[in-house]
Scaffold this motif. Structure first.
Motif, mmCIF file in Angstrom:
data_model
loop_
_atom_site.group_PDB
_atom_site.id
_atom_site.type_symbol
_atom_site.label_atom_id
_atom_site.label_comp_id
_atom_site.label_asym_id
_atom_site.label_seq_id
_atom_site.Cartn_x
_atom_site.Cartn_y
_atom_site.Cartn_z
ATOM 1 N N MET A 128 -37.183 2.548 40.521
ATOM 2 C CA MET A 128 -36.701 1.296 39.933
ATOM 3 C C MET A 128 -35.184 1.261 39.798
ATOM 4 O O MET A 128 -34.576 0.199 39.905
ATOM 5 C CB MET A 128 -37.314 1.086 38.547
ATOM 6 C CG MET A 128 -38.751 0.621 38.534
ATOM 7 S SD MET A 128 -38.990 -1.039 39.214
ATOM 8 C CE MET A 128 -37.920 -2.025 38.177
ATOM 9 N N MET A 129 -34.559 2.423 39.564
ATOM 10 C CA MET A 129 -33.174 2.415 39.068
ATOM 11 C C MET A 129 -32.117 2.976 40.014
ATOM 12 O O MET A 129 -30.935 2.654 39.854
ATOM 13 C CB MET A 129 -33.103 3.223 37.763
ATOM 14 C CG MET A 129 -34.031 2.758 36.678
ATOM 15 S SD MET A 129 -33.933 3.856 35.248
ATOM 16 C CE MET A 129 -35.609 3.741 34.635
ATOM 17 N N CYS A 130 -32.483 3.845 40.932
ATOM 18 C CA CYS A 130 -31.473 4.601 41.686
ATOM 19 C C CYS A 130 -31.446 4.255 43.172
ATOM 20 O O CYS A 130 -32.488 3.967 43.767
ATOM 21 C CB CYS A 130 -31.724 6.099 41.541
ATOM 22 S SG CYS A 130 -31.208 6.756 39.969
ATOM 23 N N TRP A 131 -30.233 4.327 43.740
ATOM 24 C CA TRP A 131 -30.015 4.267 45.181
ATOM 25 C C TRP A 131 -30.590 3.007 45.840
ATOM 26 O O TRP A 131 -30.875 3.019 47.028
ATOM 27 C CB TRP A 131 -30.573 5.513 45.856
ATOM 28 C CG TRP A 131 -29.943 6.781 45.369
ATOM 29 C CD1 TRP A 131 -28.632 7.134 45.482
ATOM 30 C CD2 TRP A 131 -30.601 7.871 44.701
ATOM 31 N NE1 TRP A 131 -28.420 8.371 44.921
ATOM 32 C CE2 TRP A 131 -29.604 8.857 44.426
ATOM 33 C CE3 TRP A 131 -31.912 8.127 44.307
ATOM 34 C CZ2 TRP A 131 -29.897 10.052 43.784
ATOM 35 C CZ3 TRP A 131 -32.186 9.306 43.659
ATOM 36 C CH2 TRP A 131 -31.192 10.254 43.411
ATOM 37 N N ARG A 132 -30.818 1.961 45.058
ATOM 38 C CA ARG A 132 -31.285 0.655 45.563
ATOM 39 C C ARG A 132 -32.599 0.772 46.360
ATOM 40 O O ARG A 132 -32.843 0.015 47.299
ATOM 41 C CB ARG A 132 -30.200 -0.004 46.423
ATOM 42 C CG ARG A 132 -28.966 -0.391 45.631
ATOM 43 C CD ARG A 132 -28.038 -1.274 46.437
ATOM 44 N NE ARG A 132 -28.662 -2.525 46.860
ATOM 45 C CZ ARG A 132 -28.815 -3.585 46.083
ATOM 46 N NH1 ARG A 132 -28.408 -3.560 44.831
ATOM 47 N NH2 ARG A 132 -29.381 -4.680 46.543
ATOM 48 N N ILE A 133 -33.446 1.693 45.951
ATOM 49 C CA ILE A 133 -34.729 1.854 46.644
ATOM 50 C C ILE A 133 -35.622 0.650 46.389
ATOM 51 O O ILE A 133 -36.259 0.123 47.312
ATOM 52 C CB ILE A 133 -35.416 3.166 46.209
ATOM 53 C CG1 ILE A 133 -34.551 4.361 46.604
ATOM 54 C CG2 ILE A 133 -36.793 3.293 46.860
ATOM 55 C CD1 ILE A 133 -35.078 5.689 46.114
ATOM 56 N N LEU A 134 -35.671 0.177 45.141
ATOM 57 C CA LEU A 134 -36.467 -1.009 44.831
ATOM 58 C C LEU A 134 -36.011 -2.194 45.670
ATOM 59 O O LEU A 134 -36.836 -2.901 46.262
ATOM 60 C CB LEU A 134 -36.338 -1.350 43.341
ATOM 61 C CG LEU A 134 -36.861 -2.734 42.921
ATOM 62 C CD1 LEU A 134 -38.364 -2.825 43.119
ATOM 63 C CD2 LEU A 134 -36.474 -3.056 41.487
ATOM 64 N N GLN A 135 -34.692 -2.423 45.731
ATOM 65 C CA GLN A 135 -34.171 -3.570 46.473
ATOM 66 C C GLN A 135 -34.500 -3.468 47.962
ATOM 67 O O GLN A 135 -34.765 -4.479 48.612
ATOM 68 C CB GLN A 135 -32.651 -3.674 46.271
ATOM 69 C CG GLN A 135 -32.227 -4.146 44.896
ATOM 70 C CD GLN A 135 -32.368 -3.085 43.810
ATOM 71 O OE1 GLN A 135 -32.545 -1.907 44.106
ATOM 72 N NE2 GLN A 135 -32.291 -3.504 42.562
ATOM 73 N N THR A 136 -34.504 -2.251 48.488
ATOM 74 C CA THR A 136 -34.855 -2.069 49.898
ATOM 75 C C THR A 136 -36.323 -2.398 50.135
ATOM 76 O O THR A 136 -36.673 -3.058 51.115
ATOM 77 C CB THR A 136 -34.560 -0.628 50.352
ATOM 78 O OG1 THR A 136 -33.165 -0.349 50.154
ATOM 79 C CG2 THR A 136 -34.899 -0.439 51.823
#
Length: 377
Positions: A128-136
């Motif tokens: 949810m919070m790191c390295w824009r994994i959710l956004q990807t």
């Protein structure tokens, strides 16, 4: 949805992480966290995620930047025929987003349930919070399909299937399908294999991660200069030249990302703490290698907005790692620092996420709400 739903979900996951350090009901807490993470991805509206509306238009036949499924537009054949198969059942936006979300997250959640030895909520927090994994995962639907295939192949490779010939054939099918679903797999697969083969120790892992941060902060133009040299060298290759021109001349992909300790330091510190907490058995985990290499490459390429997509597979695998001794009373202070860092990541979510931005993260809408984000700015 007028409040910051990502921050709210992240805080809930942090609470579950804290409870899981003190509770023996890890299975129930993990199921709650997994359900929340899956819900936020699978039930999002068709305008949440930078390319989601174009993918939905492609699938439902209404069109967009990607055209429609009815006329082949040059997409990779793996993704094209995957959509063709789904269209035989339904061409509804929710059906498309739900199925692609399930394919994206189910292999990941299975690996967390099977292989995460410490606190199984931590991978959900990092998702949810790191390295824009959710956004990807919200945006890169073709890349998600490709990485999911690689995860399934890894599950098969590390399974208890006794017939090795059948195991390797089945694994090869998923690797091949991942490669023809999105061209990023041609980068992801070598990175995963290369990271897997590095014989890390605690010392070399520390050196790798810390030096990547130092280099990125002291030599902020290093990546730009390397990219310039590569760009000039590849000018003579038609396909490469076309792709580089497309991204290099686009403001959304230009080498303009902020390189600062505030942006990179907290995640680097988190990785260092996880390395410190790792025992000899933990260090032998492939997820340990994926996390160290992924976080280091993210630091080195941080000036490039697409770096999160470039190392997405490494970090999506890497966040599955969690040290076995993270719940030990001996490491209470370090565990407290991890919790503080997680809250700092929530702070970054609130500060850096903006309404109506190009990534279309906010305002968040569920599939049943009014979903044209352009009217909600």
């Amino acid at each position: 949805m007028i409040f910051h739903i990502y921050a709210a979900v992240s805080v809930i996951l942090i609470i579950l992480f804290i409870l899981n350090n003190r509770s023996k009901k890890e299975g129930y807490l993990f199921l709650i966290g997994a359900f929340i993470v899956f819900f936020i991805l699978a039930f999002r509206g068709p305008y949440i995620g930078g390319d989601t509306d174009d993918y939905c238009g492609y699938f439902n036949g209404k069109g967009g930047s990607y055209g429609t499924l009815d006329i082949y537009n040059g997409f990779e054949y793996g993704f094209y025929y995957f959509c063709k198969l789904l269209s035989l059942i339904s061409r509804d936006d929710f059906f498309f987003l739900f199925i692609t979300s399930a394919i994206t997250l189910v292999p990941f959640l299975y690996l967390v349930k099977r292989d995460t030895k410490g606190n199984k909520i931590l991978p959900l927090c990092l998702y949810m919070m790191c390295w824009r994994i959710l956004q990807t995962t919200q945006t890169a639907i073709r890349q998600n399909l490709s990485v999911a295939c690689l995860m399934i192949a890894f599950i098969i490779l590390t399974s208890d299937i006794k017939n090795k010939k059948y195991k390797y054939i089945l694994m090869s099918i998923f690797v091949f399908y991942g490669c023809i679903s999105h061209t990023s797999s041609l980068v992801a697969l070598p990175l995963l294999i290369g990271a897997f083969m590095i014989p890390f120790t605690k010392k070399t892992a520390f050196i790798t991660v810390i030096s990547s941060l130092v280099i990125s902060l002291l030599f902020k133009n290093l990546f730009s200069n390397v990219f310039d040299v590569f760009f000039s060298f590849m000018r003579g290759v038609d396909m490469a030249s076309h792709m580089l021109d497309t991204y290099y001349g686009n403001d959304d992909y230009a080498l303009t990302n902020e390189v600062s300790f505030n942006r990179l330091g907290p995640s680097t510190l988190l990785v260092c703490i996880l390395i410190y907490l790792s025992n000899k058995k933990d260090i032998k985990s492939p997820y340990f290698n994926f996390l160290v290499v992924g976080a280091s490459l993210f630091n080195l390429g941080s000036v490039f907005p697409m770096i999160s997509r470039t190392v997405y597979a490494l970090l999506f695998f890497g966040i599955i790692f969690c040290p076995s001794d993270i719940k030990s009373g001996l490491f209470l202070r370090l565990r407290t620092i991890i919790i503080v860092l997680l809250f700092f990541f929530v702070r970054n979510q609130i500060v850096y996420a903006s309404y109506g931005n190009s990534s279309q993260d906010l305002p968040y809408t569920f599939i049943w709400e009014k979903n044209d984000i352009r009217t909600l700015k």
